[in-house]
Design a protein around this motif. Structure first.
Motif, mmCIF file in Angstrom:
data_model
loop_
_atom_site.group_PDB
_atom_site.id
_atom_site.type_symbol
_atom_site.label_atom_id
_atom_site.label_comp_id
_atom_site.label_asym_id
_atom_site.label_seq_id
_atom_site.Cartn_x
_atom_site.Cartn_y
_atom_site.Cartn_z
ATOM 1 N N VAL A 1 23.336 33.544 24.718
ATOM 2 C CA VAL A 1 22.605 33.288 25.634
ATOM 3 C C VAL A 1 23.016 32.279 26.895
ATOM 4 C CG1 VAL A 1 20.336 31.826 26.070
ATOM 5 C CG2 VAL A 1 20.692 33.599 24.106
ATOM 6 N N VAL A 2 22.611 32.351 27.921
ATOM 7 C CA VAL A 2 22.971 31.215 29.112
ATOM 8 C C VAL A 2 21.686 30.626 29.522
ATOM 9 C CG1 VAL A 2 24.178 31.164 31.493
ATOM 10 C CG2 VAL A 2 24.825 33.166 29.836
ATOM 11 N N THR A 3 21.959 29.399 29.534
ATOM 12 C CA THR A 3 20.932 28.260 30.196
ATOM 13 C C THR A 3 21.641 27.823 31.335
ATOM 14 O OG1 THR A 3 21.803 26.726 28.459
ATOM 15 C CG2 THR A 3 19.467 28.077 27.978
ATOM 16 N N HIS A 4 20.639 27.139 32.249
ATOM 17 C CA HIS A 4 21.126 26.855 33.322
ATOM 18 C C HIS A 4 21.117 25.196 33.562
ATOM 19 C CE1 HIS A 4 22.152 30.904 35.229
ATOM 20 N NE2 HIS A 4 21.134 31.051 34.098
ATOM 21 N N ASP A 5 21.568 24.555 34.479
ATOM 22 C CA ASP A 5 21.123 23.410 35.132
ATOM 23 C C ASP A 5 20.886 23.357 36.705
ATOM 24 O OD1 ASP A 5 23.414 23.363 36.160
ATOM 25 O OD2 ASP A 5 24.293 21.419 35.369
ATOM 26 N N ILE A 6 20.312 22.345 37.216
ATOM 27 C CA ILE A 6 20.251 22.155 38.618
ATOM 28 C C ILE A 6 19.160 23.197 39.204
ATOM 29 C CG2 ILE A 6 22.065 23.899 39.961
ATOM 30 C CD1 ILE A 6 21.148 19.909 40.608
ATOM 31 N N GLY A 7 18.343 24.043 38.393
ATOM 32 C CA GLY A 7 17.198 24.596 38.788
ATOM 33 C C GLY A 7 17.652 25.771 39.894
ATOM 34 N N ILE B 1 14.218 18.600 43.898
ATOM 35 C CA ILE B 1 15.092 18.493 44.838
ATOM 36 C C ILE B 1 16.113 17.336 44.686
ATOM 37 C CG2 ILE B 1 13.801 17.257 46.610
ATOM 38 C CD1 ILE B 1 16.032 20.299 47.501
ATOM 39 N N ASP B 2 15.506 16.172 44.157
ATOM 40 C CA ASP B 2 16.297 14.963 43.746
ATOM 41 C C ASP B 2 16.897 15.390 42.384
ATOM 42 O OD1 ASP B 2 16.903 12.164 44.698
ATOM 43 O OD2 ASP B 2 16.588 12.111 42.591
ATOM 44 N N TYR B 3 16.328 16.102 41.360
ATOM 45 C CA TYR B 3 16.762 16.363 40.164
ATOM 46 C C TYR B 3 17.049 15.248 39.010
ATOM 47 C CZ TYR B 3 18.703 19.807 36.714
ATOM 48 O OH TYR B 3 18.804 20.630 35.618
ATOM 49 N N SER B 4 16.014 14.189 39.422
ATOM 50 C CA SER B 4 16.252 13.050 38.115
ATOM 51 C C SER B 4 14.519 12.768 37.805
ATOM 52 C CB SER B 4 16.657 11.684 38.987
ATOM 53 O OG SER B 4 17.975 11.827 39.276
ATOM 54 N N PHE B 5 14.484 12.452 36.741
ATOM 55 C CA PHE B 5 13.057 12.143 36.385
ATOM 56 C C PHE B 5 11.942 11.300 37.067
ATOM 57 C CE2 PHE B 5 14.649 14.239 32.540
ATOM 58 C CZ PHE B 5 13.678 15.394 32.159
ATOM 59 N N LYS B 6 12.869 9.969 37.461
ATOM 60 C CA LYS B 6 11.900 8.995 38.181
ATOM 61 C C LYS B 6 11.643 9.255 39.487
ATOM 62 C CE LYS B 6 12.459 4.347 39.953
ATOM 63 N NZ LYS B 6 13.547 3.511 40.651
ATOM 64 N N PRO B 7 12.208 9.984 40.453
ATOM 65 C CA PRO B 7 11.459 10.764 41.524
ATOM 66 C C PRO B 7 10.275 11.651 41.352
ATOM 67 C CG PRO B 7 13.700 11.337 41.407
ATOM 68 C CD PRO B 7 13.370 10.307 40.513
ATOM 69 N N VAL B 8 10.450 12.168 40.331
ATOM 70 C CA VAL B 8 9.374 13.341 39.906
ATOM 71 C C VAL B 8 8.193 12.847 39.644
ATOM 72 C CG1 VAL B 8 8.623 15.444 38.335
ATOM 73 C CG2 VAL B 8 11.148 15.038 39.073
ATOM 74 N N GLY C 1 14.087 21.108 34.401
ATOM 75 C CA GLY C 1 15.382 20.326 34.337
ATOM 76 C C GLY C 1 15.373 19.130 35.293
ATOM 77 N N ALA C 2 15.873 18.143 34.661
ATOM 78 C CA ALA C 2 16.087 16.682 35.426
ATOM 79 C C ALA C 2 17.020 16.068 34.762
ATOM 80 C CB ALA C 2 14.706 16.150 35.785
ATOM 81 N N MET C 3 17.513 14.946 35.418
ATOM 82 C CA MET C 3 18.559 14.029 34.779
ATOM 83 C C MET C 3 17.600 12.624 34.500
ATOM 84 S SD MET C 3 21.786 14.354 37.278
ATOM 85 C CE MET C 3 21.063 13.753 38.966
ATOM 86 N N PRO C 4 18.234 11.924 33.279
ATOM 87 C CA PRO C 4 17.481 10.882 32.919
ATOM 88 C C PRO C 4 18.017 9.656 33.849
ATOM 89 C CG PRO C 4 18.599 11.943 31.061
ATOM 90 C CD PRO C 4 18.919 12.560 32.203
ATOM 91 N N ASN C 5 19.142 9.823 34.484
ATOM 92 C CA ASN C 5 19.569 8.978 35.535
ATOM 93 C C ASN C 5 19.189 7.604 35.690
ATOM 94 O OD1 ASN C 5 20.835 8.397 38.082
ATOM 95 N ND2 ASN C 5 19.954 10.015 39.401
ATOM 96 N N LEU C 6 19.578 6.899 34.756
ATOM 97 C CA LEU C 6 19.098 5.352 34.628
ATOM 98 C C LEU C 6 19.747 4.564 35.857
ATOM 99 C CD1 LEU C 6 18.220 6.193 31.769
ATOM 100 C CD2 LEU C 6 18.418 3.805 31.064
ATOM 101 N N ASN D 1 14.954 20.404 29.882
ATOM 102 C CA ASN D 1 16.438 20.441 29.907
ATOM 103 C C ASN D 1 16.727 18.919 30.461
ATOM 104 O OD1 ASN D 1 19.261 20.621 30.129
ATOM 105 N ND2 ASN D 1 19.152 21.877 31.752
ATOM 106 N N PHE D 2 17.323 17.965 29.429
ATOM 107 C CA PHE D 2 17.704 16.786 29.805
ATOM 108 C C PHE D 2 19.093 16.888 30.280
ATOM 109 C CE2 PHE D 2 13.985 15.739 27.441
ATOM 110 C CZ PHE D 2 13.385 14.696 27.865
ATOM 111 N N ASP D 3 19.095 16.858 31.567
ATOM 112 C CA ASP D 3 20.644 17.484 32.036
ATOM 113 C C ASP D 3 21.484 16.107 32.468
ATOM 114 O OD1 ASP D 3 22.804 19.327 33.120
ATOM 115 O OD2 ASP D 3 21.899 18.413 34.898
ATOM 116 N N THR D 4 22.742 16.184 32.142
ATOM 117 C CA THR D 4 23.792 14.928 32.438
ATOM 118 C C THR D 4 23.423 13.528 31.839
ATOM 119 O OG1 THR D 4 22.713 14.458 34.475
ATOM 120 C CG2 THR D 4 24.632 15.859 34.781
ATOM 121 N N THR D 5 22.862 13.893 30.589
ATOM 122 C CA THR D 5 22.484 12.873 29.853
ATOM 123 C C THR D 5 23.513 11.888 29.378
ATOM 124 O OG1 THR D 5 20.639 14.077 28.583
ATOM 125 C CG2 THR D 5 21.707 12.224 27.326
ATOM 126 N N GLY D 6 23.536 10.549 29.564
ATOM 127 C CA GLY D 6 24.541 9.649 29.505
ATOM 128 C C GLY D 6 25.451 9.011 30.625
#
Lengths: 353, 106
Positions: free
Chosen positions: A69-75, A115-122, A147-152, A208-213
């Protein structure tokens, strides 16, 4: 002596003999075994890798029946986004982009992303995201993640309310740095939970929590707590994909369930992700541009094989540009990508990509 | 082409062209590893696990069971219509389908 075309880690074509390839395969697996304190690849595995790298065809693939199975990031940003997201700038709506992936690209799953792909601006535009998700769910069949990045990093100055550890640490303000990072963790958990719960309300299949860490152990800790909360309070599938091959200790003292987070490699990360309740884990192994692809693929497969063996949940290895045995190059060559793909499926035995 | 499509062609299941979406749903709903997910879906569809990525087999199976197909054929289940049938076939909860059922209680 016959020479075979392969590539450097930056994507440039090079030629190597089979002896040179085998030598670098052995060096790559030895490096992973040393850094991760895990088993190196067996002689049989290295022989399969040698076959993959000495195959003269441009594109290789798994044997029929071995597909995953293939999953994706960046929407859908790879379709309508700009170069910052490796996008090709085609003016499609996001729902249209998802339909193109389903019907033209034959994607197994897809995701919607801001479009920003982080949780905070969503958070301030969550109603827009809910509306888009509702529309996409009505007209598509394939499973749909958000999908979005935690991006602390967005919680530190100048973008957020907390002091920036990158300024505080060099100034010797260690305690202030700890407090800023611990505050960012609390804010990020709150924002991620808020966004994901609103998406669960409209029928979203998964997150999808993407680029965690990406911002270090704070990023990983916040994600694990958000996952824990979401698995207890929603029915969504949770995929956690990492940012790098080990967790950076930006704080250094943070723990989850008594386990220090800084310095963990993927075979240890997955145990915590599983403990938090996640359904799918995406390990990352970084590509070194100064080494060649036989070295990088052998190293990546060694780490991921150990991760697959340590896990009880499906492993979807990250294989974008610069990770998982793919070259660090924005438009990666398909000869290299397909070889990494085959190696991950048939040697590391991943459940997905 | 270089990344997601290359991976899809080299090692992917093929999405709704075959049974990629169905196998993915079992990984997502039950945390099934790839071989378990394939075995589960294959049993439900009465095919072999290897058939799940064979477009010749799966085109016919999807048409017969009306699970949604890759090409645009008038009358075949589309979008949420197909997912209602997939949830029933695989015996899983699909949140969007549950929401539709809730909204239909008028």
């Amino acid at each position: 002596m016959a020479k075979y075309l392969t590539r450097r880690g930056d994507g440039a074509l090079i030629e190597m003999t089979s002896e040179e390839i085998m030598s670098d395969l052995e060096a790559g697996t030895a490096d992973a075994a040393d850094k991760g304190k895990i088993a190196p690849l067996s002689k049989d595995d290295l022989d399969i890798l040698l076959d993959i790298f000495t195959n003269p065809t441009r594109f290789v693939s798994v044997e029929p029946g071995n597909e995953v199975v293939v999953t994706h990031d960046i929407g859908t940003l790879r379709v309508m986004g700009d170069q910052g997201n490796s996008g090709v700038g085609i003016p499609l709506s996001r729902v249209q982009g998802i339909q193109v992936h389903e019907r033209a690209f034959c994607a197994d799953t897809m995701e919607l992303g801001h479009i920003d792909y982080s949780f905070k601006p969503v958070k301030p535009v969550i109603a827009m995201e809910q509306q888009e998700m509702e529309n996409a769910l009505l007209v598509t069949i394939l499973p749909l993640f958000y999908g979005a990045m935690p991006n602390l990093g967005l919680y530190y100055s100048p973008d957020g309310p907390f002091g920036n550890p990158s300024d505080l640490l060099p100034a010797g303000k260690i305690q202030e740095s700890y407090e800023a990072q611990e505050g960012a963790v609390e804010h990020a958990i709150r924002d991620m939970v808020y966004v994901c719960e609103r998406l669960a309300e409209v029928g979203c299949d998964g997150i999808n929590f993407d680029t965690t860490g990406a911002a270090g152990d704070t990023d990983f800790k916040a994600t694990l707590h958000a996952v824990e909360h979401l698995k207890k309070n929603t029915d969504m599938c949770i995929e956690v994909g990492m940012a790098g091959e080990f967790v950076l200790g930006m704080h250094g003292g943070l723990e989850y369930e008594g386990q220090q987070l800084a310095g963990l490699y993927c075979h240890d990360q997955v145990k915590l992700v599983e403990q938090a309740g996640a359904d799918i884990f995406g390990p990352v192994v970084n590509t070194k541009p100064s080494k060649n692809m036989p070295w990088n693929v052998a190293r990546a497969v060694t780490f991921v094989k150990a991760c697959v063996e340590a896990s009880n949940i499906p492993i979807h290895v990250n294989m974008g540009m610069g990770v998982g045995g793919s070259p660090i190059f924005e438009t990666p060559p398909i000869d290299s990508v397909s070889r990494a793909s085959k190696a991950m499926v048939e040697i590391a035995k991943v459940d997905g990509l | 082409m270089g990344m997601s499509i290359a991976h899809g062609v080299a090692a992917g299941m093929g999405g709704i062209r075959t049974a990629g979406d169905l196998v993915a749903r079992m990984q997502m709903a039950r945390k099934m590893r790839i071989n378990d997910a394939k075995a589960y879906v294959a049993k439900k569809l009465k095919v072999s696990p290897a058939d799940l990525s064979d477009v010749h087999v799966m085109r016919e199976v999807r048409e017969e069971l009306d699970l949604g197909i890759i090409t645009s054929v008038p009358g075949c289940a589309k979008g949420i219509e197909a997912k209602v049938r997939i949830a029933e076939l695989l015996d899983i909860e699909i949140a969007g389908v549950n929401r539709l059922k809730e909204k239909m209680k008028f």
